[in-house]
Design a protein around this motif. Structure first.
Motif, short mmCIF file in Angstrom:
data_model
loop_
_atom_site.label_atom_id
_atom_site.label_comp_id
_atom_site.label_asym_id
_atom_site.label_seq_id
_atom_site.Cartn_x
_atom_site.Cartn_y
_atom_site.Cartn_z
N PRO A 171 56.29 29.34 -33.04
CA PRO A 171 55.02 30.08 -32.94
C PRO A 171 53.83 29.14 -32.80
O PRO A 171 53.84 28.02 -33.31
N SER A 172 52.82 29.60 -32.10
CA SER A 172 51.56 28.86 -31.98
C SER A 172 50.44 29.87 -31.81
O SER A 172 50.67 31.02 -31.44
N PHE A 173 49.22 29.43 -32.07
CA PHE A 173 48.05 30.31 -31.97
C PHE A 173 47.04 29.64 -31.06
O PHE A 173 46.63 28.50 -31.28
N ARG A 174 46.60 30.37 -30.01
CA ARG A 174 45.65 29.84 -29.04
C ARG A 174 44.29 30.51 -29.26
O ARG A 174 44.19 31.74 -29.19
N ASN B 276 44.67 25.18 -40.47
CA ASN B 276 45.63 24.09 -40.64
C ASN B 276 46.03 23.89 -42.09
O ASN B 276 47.16 23.47 -42.38
N GLU C 253 52.46 25.16 -40.51
CA GLU C 253 53.66 25.28 -39.67
C GLU C 253 53.37 25.93 -38.32
O GLU C 253 54.24 25.94 -37.44
N ILE C 254 52.15 26.48 -38.14
CA ILE C 254 51.79 27.13 -36.88
C ILE C 254 50.63 26.35 -36.24
O ILE C 254 49.50 26.44 -36.71
N PRO C 255 50.89 25.58 -35.20
CA PRO C 255 49.80 24.81 -34.57
C PRO C 255 48.78 25.71 -33.91
O PRO C 255 49.13 26.74 -33.31
N LEU C 256 47.50 25.33 -34.02
CA LEU C 256 46.41 26.07 -33.37
C LEU C 256 45.91 25.23 -32.20
O LEU C 256 45.55 24.07 -32.37
N THR C 257 45.86 25.85 -31.03
CA THR C 257 45.39 25.18 -29.82
C THR C 257 44.06 25.77 -29.38
O THR C 257 43.92 26.99 -29.27
#
Length: 254
Positions: free
Chosen positions: A8-11, A28, A33-37
């Motif tokens: 999973p990731s969050f943009r 963060n 565990e979920i990278p934010l872009t």
């Protein structure tokens, strides 16, 4: 990991002038565990990026078409006029729209204020971008009215700015597609709204556990007396004797 197991990731999209640093830091800390872009977008293309799936949520400038987008207004920015440091308006704390009536006020094509045209006299041509307009102000061609965050973004040593009254203001909102209100979007909404990690709203909240009543067992029926309290037994070992330890007279035998 198989091809279907995509982590999973969050943009997060954001328009010029918005600084999402604080919210990214909190994300963060809470969801490492979920990278934010971060996705930089212009004010004009922000809505299309959200609708097209280019970002999960974004900081946008209102107004936007909210037919299929949700939006939470966050704050309103001060509107300022960008001027050369030696301009007469630099000597005052603020100016009004009427004060700029005789000035050439530039109107860039990417203007973010909700008006047909700014006050003052229009320039012969409209600059393509706010950055181009700032360069023209520095060249002495005219002045520029923008939200304060954009004046800071395009800061130059030879320019300054002053608040302007009687003109529209720009509002910043958090927006996302209505049909894509995911758990991660709810988490980010909670962060922006200042909810704590233990808030009752959002996926990261921990629901309170119901308290269980302890059932007394058989041994609890005969509890030891608290310090300083009598157990009901007499000082000589009897149980149920008269208070104070006094003995009655003996009975005579018949």
């Amino acid at each position: 990991m198989t091809g279907s197991e995509i982590p999973p990731s969050f943009r997060l999209a954001y328009v010029p002038g918005v600084t999402p640093t604080k919210w990214v830091r909190i994300w963060n800390e809470r969801l490492p565990e979920i990278p934010l872009t971060l996705v930089a977008v212009t004010a004009a293309e922000a809505s299309d990026v959200l609708r097209g799936g280019g970002a999960d949520a974004g900081f946008v400038r209102l107004p936007i078409d909210r037919t299929d987008l949700s939006a939470i207004p966050l704050y309103t920015e001060t509107t300022v006029v960008v001027i050369p440091k030696d301009h007469i308006a630099a000597a005052v704390d603020e100016v009004s729209a009427e004060d700029l009536a005789d000035e050439i006020v530039l109107h860039p094509l990417d203007d973010t204020l909700d008006w047909e045209r700014p006050p003052g006299r229009p320039a012969i041509e409209r600059p393509a971008t706010t950055a181009d307009a700032v360069e023209l102000v520095a060249a002495g061609v005219g002045l520029l009215i923008v939200p304060q965050s954009l004046a800071r973004l395009h800061h130059r040593k030879d320019l300054t700015y002053r608040p302007v009254t009687g003109v529209p203001e720009s509002r910043i909102a958090l927006s996302w597609p209505e049909d894509a209100t995911t758990d991660m979007v709810e988490d980010f909404i909670g962060i922006v709204r200042g909810r704590t990690v233990n808030s009752s709203r959002g996926r990261t909240a921990t629901p309170p556990q119901p308290k269980q009543r302890k059932r007394p067992d058989a041994g609890d029926a005969r509890r030891k007396p608290a310090a300083g309290k009598s157990s009901g037994k007499s000082a000589r070992g009897g149980s149920g004797g008269p208070k104070g330890g006094k003995r009655g007279k003996p009975r005579r035998r018949p």
